[in-house]
Design a protein around this motif. Structure first.
Motif, PDB file in Angstrom:
ATOM      1  N   ASP A  58       0.833  -1.202   0.000  1.00 40.31           N
ATOM      2  CA  ASP A  58       0.000   0.000   0.000  1.00 40.31           C
ATOM      3  C   ASP A  58       0.866   1.251   0.000  1.00 40.31           C
ATOM      4  O   ASP A  58       2.089   1.179   0.026  1.00 40.31           O
ATOM      5  CB  ASP A  58      -1.001  -0.014   1.169  1.00 40.31           C
ATOM      6  N   GLY A  59       0.245   2.407  -0.024  1.00 37.57           N
ATOM      7  CA  GLY A  59       0.958   3.676  -0.105  1.00 37.57           C
ATOM      8  C   GLY A  59       1.722   4.062   1.140  1.00 37.57           C
ATOM      9  O   GLY A  59       2.442   5.059   1.146  1.00 37.57           O
ATOM     10  N   HIS A  60       1.593   3.269   2.209  1.00 40.73           N
ATOM     11  CA  HIS A  60       2.284   3.586   3.465  1.00 40.73           C
ATOM     12  C   HIS A  60       3.428   2.628   3.774  1.00 40.73           C
ATOM     13  O   HIS A  60       4.106   2.786   4.782  1.00 40.73           O
ATOM     14  CB  HIS A  60       1.288   3.574   4.626  1.00 40.73           C
ATOM     15  N   SER A  90      10.903   4.118   2.503  1.00 40.71           N
ATOM     16  CA  SER A  90       9.766   3.931   1.603  1.00 40.71           C
ATOM     17  C   SER A  90       9.840   2.513   1.057  1.00 40.71           C
ATOM     18  O   SER A  90      10.918   1.972   0.838  1.00 40.71           O
ATOM     19  CB  SER A  90       9.773   4.955   0.466  1.00 40.71           C
ATOM     20  N   GLU A  92       8.127  -0.176  -1.838  1.00 40.44           N
ATOM     21  CA  GLU A  92       7.363  -0.258  -3.084  1.00 40.44           C
ATOM     22  C   GLU A  92       7.443  -1.683  -3.617  1.00 40.44           C
ATOM     23  O   GLU A  92       8.380  -2.422  -3.323  1.00 40.44           O
ATOM     24  CB  GLU A  92       7.942   0.740  -4.093  1.00 40.44           C
ATOM     25  N   ARG A 135       5.654   9.779 -11.850  1.00 41.43           N
ATOM     26  CA  ARG A 135       5.342   9.182 -10.536  1.00 41.43           C
ATOM     27  C   ARG A 135       4.937   7.725 -10.704  1.00 41.43           C
ATOM     28  O   ARG A 135       4.244   7.371 -11.646  1.00 41.43           O
ATOM     29  CB  ARG A 135       4.209   9.951  -9.870  1.00 41.43           C
ATOM     30  N   HIS A 137       2.839   4.451 -10.255  1.00 39.98           N
ATOM     31  CA  HIS A 137       1.407   4.167 -10.043  1.00 39.98           C
ATOM     32  C   HIS A 137       1.175   2.702  -9.876  1.00 39.98           C
ATOM     33  O   HIS A 137       1.886   1.871 -10.320  1.00 39.98           O
ATOM     34  CB  HIS A 137       0.583   4.681 -11.217  1.00 39.98           C
TER      35      HIS A 137
END
Length: 137
Positions: A58-60, A90, A92, A135, A137
């Protein structure tokens, strides 16, 4: 280990097969900590860590699902590494990170900094990483 400008300083691989969650975290944090200690004299303090992992992230920085590394499922990997390393982290998905790396290598050459790129990886399946307007996605 790389500089902000993308110069690769060091590459290291460690086996994590059949290790429990905490043991995996200890290995990952240990490798990062060793690199930090080795390179800090010439490059200054470590400011940011970027981690790529297989699965849905997720984005966190929480690994929501990982078929290949079930130990990570439900783990807030970013927070766990922040706690161990004391710097911003971070996290990803691995194919998204690969797309970002390819995008950065081509930015300024064949891509603008706000460009778009689709990376297609064909291994055991078809995987895609997408960069839109500069960015992930």
């Amino acid at each position: 280990v790389s500089t902000f400008h993308g110069r690769v300083l060091e590459v290291r691989t460690d086996q994590l097969v059949d290790r429990c969650r905490e043991a995996r975290l200890d290995v990952v944090a240990g490798v990062i900590g060793e690199a930090r200690d080795r390179w800090s004299e010439g490059f200054g303090l470590l400011r940011q860590v970027a981690v790529s992992t297989t699965g849905v992230v997720d984005g966190h920085g929480t690994v929501l699902r990982s078929d290949l590394v079930p130990q990570w499922e439900g783990l807030d990997l970013a927070a766990a590494l922040v706690q161990r390393l004391g710097v911003s982290v971070s996290v990803e998905n691995d194919i998204n990170m690969a797309a970002w790396g390819e995008f950065c290598c081509r930015r300024g050459q064949s891509l603008s900094s706000d460009g778009d790129m689709l990376l297609v990886q064909m291994t055991k399946g078809l995987h895609t990483g997408l960069v839109l307007s500069g960015r992930i996605h």
